[in-house]
Scaffold this active site. Structure first.
Site, PDB file in Angstrom:
ATOM      1  N   THR A 173      15.247 -19.669 -44.155  1.00 60.98           N
ATOM      2  CA  THR A 173      15.422 -21.033 -44.646  1.00 60.98           C
ATOM      3  C   THR A 173      14.604 -21.274 -45.910  1.00 60.98           C
ATOM      4  O   THR A 173      13.455 -20.843 -45.988  1.00 60.98           O
ATOM      5  CB  THR A 173      14.970 -22.013 -43.559  1.00 60.98           C
ATOM      6  OG1 THR A 173      15.872 -21.846 -42.476  1.00 60.98           O
ATOM      7  CG2 THR A 173      14.973 -23.440 -44.033  1.00 60.98           C
TER       8      THR A 173
ATOM      9  N   ARG B 292      25.882 -24.209 -33.242  1.00 59.12           N
ATOM     10  CA  ARG B 292      24.422 -24.267 -33.099  1.00 59.12           C
ATOM     11  C   ARG B 292      23.767 -24.864 -34.358  1.00 59.12           C
ATOM     12  O   ARG B 292      24.115 -24.522 -35.476  1.00 59.12           O
ATOM     13  CB  ARG B 292      23.872 -22.859 -32.856  1.00 59.12           C
ATOM     14  CG  ARG B 292      22.338 -22.789 -32.702  1.00 59.12           C
ATOM     15  CD  ARG B 292      21.661 -22.445 -34.003  1.00 59.12           C
ATOM     16  NE  ARG B 292      20.217 -22.251 -33.853  1.00 59.12           N
ATOM     17  CZ  ARG B 292      19.365 -22.181 -34.871  1.00 59.12           C
ATOM     18  NH1 ARG B 292      19.808 -22.292 -36.104  1.00 59.12           N
ATOM     19  NH2 ARG B 292      18.088 -22.014 -34.677  1.00 59.12           N
TER      20      ARG B 292
ATOM     21  N   GLY C 280      19.869 -25.715 -35.947  1.00 57.30           N
ATOM     22  CA  GLY C 280      18.435 -25.489 -35.733  1.00 57.30           C
ATOM     23  C   GLY C 280      17.593 -26.668 -36.184  1.00 57.30           C
ATOM     24  O   GLY C 280      18.059 -27.807 -36.237  1.00 57.30           O
ATOM     25  N   ASP C 281      16.363 -26.375 -36.530  1.00 57.94           N
ATOM     26  CA  ASP C 281      15.421 -27.428 -36.927  1.00 57.94           C
ATOM     27  C   ASP C 281      15.658 -27.940 -38.346  1.00 57.94           C
ATOM     28  O   ASP C 281      15.302 -29.073 -38.671  1.00 57.94           O
ATOM     29  CB  ASP C 281      13.991 -26.864 -36.880  1.00 57.94           C
ATOM     30  CG  ASP C 281      13.831 -25.676 -37.843  1.00 57.94           C
ATOM     31  OD1 ASP C 281      14.691 -24.765 -37.802  1.00 57.94           O
ATOM     32  OD2 ASP C 281      12.880 -25.669 -38.647  1.00 57.94           O
TER      33      ASP C 281
ATOM     34  N   THR D 141      10.135 -22.895 -41.447  1.00 56.06           N
ATOM     35  CA  THR D 141      11.154 -21.854 -41.350  1.00 56.06           C
ATOM     36  C   THR D 141      10.840 -21.029 -40.102  1.00 56.06           C
ATOM     37  O   THR D 141       9.734 -21.073 -39.576  1.00 56.06           O
ATOM     38  CB  THR D 141      11.188 -20.978 -42.625  1.00 56.06           C
ATOM     39  OG1 THR D 141      12.173 -19.948 -42.461  1.00 56.06           O
ATOM     40  CG2 THR D 141       9.861 -20.333 -42.924  1.00 56.06           C
ATOM     41  N   GLY D 142      11.829 -20.303 -39.630  1.00 55.23           N
ATOM     42  CA  GLY D 142      11.630 -19.520 -38.411  1.00 55.23           C
ATOM     43  C   GLY D 142      12.559 -19.987 -37.309  1.00 55.23           C
ATOM     44  O   GLY D 142      13.547 -20.686 -37.562  1.00 55.23           O
TER      45      GLY D 142
ATOM     46  N   GLY E  71      14.297 -21.978 -35.092  1.00 52.84           N
ATOM     47  CA  GLY E  71      14.417 -23.431 -35.089  1.00 52.84           C
ATOM     48  C   GLY E  71      14.178 -24.075 -33.739  1.00 52.84           C
ATOM     49  O   GLY E  71      13.571 -25.148 -33.652  1.00 52.84           O
TER      50      GLY E  71
HETATM   51  N1  ASP Z   1      14.833 -22.442 -39.083  1.00 48.76           N
HETATM   52  C1  ASP Z   1      16.148 -21.908 -39.275  1.00 48.76           C
HETATM   53  C2  ASP Z   1      16.985 -22.200 -38.075  1.00 48.76           C
HETATM   54  O1  ASP Z   1      16.506 -22.120 -36.974  1.00 48.76           O
HETATM   55  C3  ASP Z   1      16.183 -20.451 -39.514  1.00 48.76           C
HETATM   56  C4  ASP Z   1      15.253 -19.921 -40.554  1.00 48.76           C
HETATM   57  O2  ASP Z   1      14.253 -20.478 -40.878  1.00 48.76           O
HETATM   58  O3  ASP Z   1      15.539 -18.871 -41.086  1.00 48.76           O
HETATM   59  O4  ASP Z   1      18.169 -22.400 -38.244  1.00 48.76           O
END
Ligand code: ASP
Length: 343
Positions: free
Chosen positions: A202, A230, A232-233, A253-254, A256
């Protein structure tokens, strides 16, 4: 393709101007303003998009939108239409934006539109709502004049998807691969690694402009090979992004799902409001994520970056491998490695 990516990055590293054209706020001694911070080393692209706005004493909101547009334009990145698809083969995009007055807009599960960050801004400015999703978000984007793209996967994503279909296992592992497995291959991780694990990158950008106002944006194609539908965050105000002009701004990021469970970015900003430095706030929020399930936390990545009104910044992650890009008047784009909970 790879060569041109590298060339772009080399060029973007010199986009930050010399002090000779510094805005007045810098000459008055406020060395930390303006300042822009983006997730990952691909943040050099977002920061290069944001910087001209900040340099000409423009608004933080305009700067972060330009940062988002720059990275969404970059088809080889795991952000925007070049990102990995969901498990049914469709790229679905999430984005949000927030300004210094807590105005915010968001889109989720948006398909075939190139600039979700700008659609999110339109949601903020042209509707009475904060969030639009799916078909409704696409319909709104078209009404606003955004073109409908063809929906084809980028060559990298197509290759990764074909490979993923061989096993069809949802295996987002940690983001640690980015610097560890990709060493020496330039700042971009491929869409999928040789062991079948894949990346999720992200792009979050937060900044303080020369007037001292904060804004942020977050844009993503989400977790590759996720279930259809789906979200995410990243498009969720308070989870993937939060801005409070009195306290600070944070973006995530990460994984979610783990960030949503603690309303991550709102927590980081609230900790800053209560006196924590951006670094302390990021560390406390990551500790809260890990504490909930320390065993599971060994297998996922989650990361925050934050800034406060003074222009101080911080970053922290569950695992090593997260980096971020910072640009201000005193230096060229600088990619820094984040500290992490686990070593
Ligand atoms: N945070 C993002 C999600 O969960 C993914 C990412 O940060 O790469 O969709």
């Amino acid at each position: 393709m790879k060569k041109s990516r590298r060339r772009f990055l080399q060029n973007s590293l010199v986009l930050v101007p010399a002090l000779g054209c510094a805005p007045l706020s810098y000459l008055n001694g406020e060395a930390k303003k303006p300042l822009v911070l983006s997730t990952w080393d691909s943040g050099v692209i977002a920061n290069a998009g944001a910087w001209p706005v900040l340099q000409s004493e423009g608004r933080a909101l305009d700067a972060v939108e330009q940062g988002g547009i720059a990275i969404e334009d970059h088809i080889s990145c795991c952000v925007g239409l070049g990102g990995n698809p969901d498990r049914d083969g469709f790229v679905t995009l999430d984005a949000c934006i927030m300004d210094e007055k807590a105005n915010c807009g968001s889109v989720a599960f948006l398909e075939r539109i190139k600039h979700p960050v700008s659609v999110a801004r339109k949601v903020m400015e042209e509707t009475p709502h904060v969030m639009l999703v799916g078909e409704g978000a696409q319909q709104f984007a078209l009404e606003q004049g955004f073109p409908l793209e063809d929906g084809k996967l980028s060559p990298d994503a197509e290759k990764a998807y074909k490979k993923w279909l061989e096993k069809s296992a949802y295996k987002p592992v940690k983001n640690i691969e980015r610097t560890q497995l990709n060493k020496g291959k330039g700042p971009y991780a491929p869409s999928m690694f040789d062991d079948g694990s894949f990346n999720h990158d992200t792009m979050g950008t937060i900044c303080i402009d020369s007037h001292g106002d904060l804004s942020g944006m977050c844009t993503t194609s989400g977790m590759g090979f996720k279930m259809r539908g789906r979200v995410g965050d990243s498009p969720i105000i308070g989870s993937g992004l939060f801005v409070d002009n009195e306290a600070g701004a944070a973006v995530a990021t990460g994984q979610g799902e783990e960030i949503i469970r603690i309303s991550g970015c709102h927590l980081v900003v609230e900790l800053m409001r209560n006196g924590a430095t951006p670094q302390d706030a990021c560390e406390k929020a990551i500790a809260r994520i890990v504490k909930r399930d320390p065993v599971k936390a060994k297998d996922f990545q989650a990361c925050f970056i934050a800034i406060n009104k003074k222009g101080e910044h911080g970053a922290f992650a569950v695992h090593p491998g997260f980096n971020y890009t910072i640009s201000d008047m005193t230096q060229e784009n600088k990619v820094l490695d984040s500290k992490s909970y686990f070593s």
